[in-house]
Design a protein around this motif. Structure first.
Motif, short mmCIF file in Angstrom:
data_model
loop_
_atom_site.label_atom_id
_atom_site.label_comp_id
_atom_site.label_asym_id
_atom_site.label_seq_id
_atom_site.Cartn_x
_atom_site.Cartn_y
_atom_site.Cartn_z
N LEU A 99 36.11 50.38 33.52
CA LEU A 99 36.52 49.99 34.87
C LEU A 99 35.58 48.95 35.45
CD1 LEU A 99 37.66 53.36 36.45
CD2 LEU A 99 39.09 51.40 35.85
N ALA A 100 34.30 49.11 35.22
CA ALA A 100 33.33 48.13 35.73
C ALA A 100 33.58 46.77 35.10
CB ALA A 100 31.91 48.60 35.45
N GLY A 101 33.92 46.75 33.84
CA GLY A 101 34.21 45.49 33.15
C GLY A 101 35.49 44.84 33.63
N LEU B 4 36.37 34.51 38.90
CA LEU B 4 36.29 35.93 38.59
C LEU B 4 37.67 36.54 38.35
CD1 LEU B 4 34.20 38.29 38.44
CD2 LEU B 4 34.80 38.77 40.82
N ILE B 5 38.64 36.21 39.20
CA ILE B 5 39.97 36.84 39.06
C ILE B 5 40.82 36.20 37.97
CG2 ILE B 5 39.97 37.56 41.48
CD1 ILE B 5 42.16 35.38 41.95
N SER C 203 33.38 44.11 41.27
CA SER C 203 33.04 42.69 41.45
C SER C 203 34.11 41.91 42.21
CB SER C 203 32.74 42.03 40.10
OG SER C 203 33.84 42.17 39.23
N VAL C 204 35.37 42.26 42.06
CA VAL C 204 36.44 41.54 42.76
C VAL C 204 36.34 41.75 44.28
CG1 VAL C 204 38.94 41.34 43.09
CG2 VAL C 204 37.99 41.43 40.78
N PRO C 205 36.23 43.00 44.78
CA PRO C 205 36.09 43.13 46.24
C PRO C 205 34.79 42.53 46.77
CG PRO C 205 36.07 45.30 45.19
CD PRO C 205 36.37 44.30 44.13
N THR C 206 33.73 42.58 45.97
CA THR C 206 32.46 41.97 46.39
C THR C 206 32.64 40.46 46.57
OG1 THR C 206 31.19 43.68 45.26
CG2 THR C 206 30.04 41.62 45.77
N GLY D 92 41.61 43.84 36.01
CA GLY D 92 41.40 44.68 37.19
C GLY D 92 41.83 43.99 38.47
N ALA D 93 41.58 42.67 38.55
CA ALA D 93 41.95 41.92 39.75
C ALA D 93 43.46 42.00 39.97
CB ALA D 93 41.50 40.47 39.61
#
Length: 199
Positions: free
Chosen positions: A18-20, A159-160, A25-28, A168-169
């Protein structure tokens, strides 16, 4: 006991997966874009607040420059009426409308400051000099804030769109790219004023 042991082995693996995928990171990155946008809005508001004082100071000296003063006042009104909130940063049409209004205001201010060159008394007026300094400082802050915003947008968009965070994004956040600010075509041309028709 076997199921519990299996869960104990799978939990860290799930957390790493999940972290990967950008779960944090996306909401950050999204919050960083919103913070940069807030700073840019504050700088635009500061400029908008300075303009009435600048116009009032110039009016006393430059009566024949009514058209330029009217343009600045109208451009300020339009710039403050076009609202863009953090939720609209993925909508290119809304960002473009906001940017166009701000560019029109910048152009009108440029023409006003160029026209002031014809008024030596105004150029030596302390109120005008203080306002001009504040306005120039604010324009510089706006430029820095635009740069910071565009950097945040670039990091977020990268990132996305890159693996594995793109998964995840899309799955968790339905993330859409944010729209960066671009220089308007009018910004490439320096303002000019013709004093030949001044009465």
């Amino acid at each position: 006991m076997t199921a519990l042991r299996r869960f104990g082995l799978l939990a860290p693996l799930a957390a790493v997966s999940l972290a990967g995928c950008g779960i944090n990171s996306v909401p950050t990155a999204d919050e960083q874009v919103k913070a940069a946008w807030g700073n840019l809005q504050a700088d635009y508001q500061r400029r908008s607040d300075l303009i009435p004082n600048l116009v009032a100071t110039v009016k006393g000296y430059a009566q024949q420059e009514k058209t330029v003063l009217t343009d600045v006042t109208n451009a300020r009104a339009k710039a403050t009426s076009v609202q863009l909130n953090a939720g609209d940063l993925s909508d290119p049409a809304k960002v473009q409308a906001f940017q166009a209004a701000q560019s029109q205001l910048s152009g009108s201010l440029g023409r006003l400051l160029v026209s002031v060159e014809a008024y030596p008394d105004l150029k030596s007026n302390q109120n005008f000099l203080a306002l001009q300094d504040q306005l120039e400082g604010t324009e510089n802050r706006i430029e820095v804030s635009r740069r910071d915003y565009n950097t945040s947008v670039q990091q977020y968009n990268t990132l996305i769109r890159t693996f594995p965070t793109a998964i995840g994004a899309k799955v968790f956040y339905n993330a859409k790219p944010k729209v960066p600010f671009e220089a308007s075509t009018a910004a490439q041309t320096a303002p000019t004023v013709n004093f030949g028709n001044a009465s």
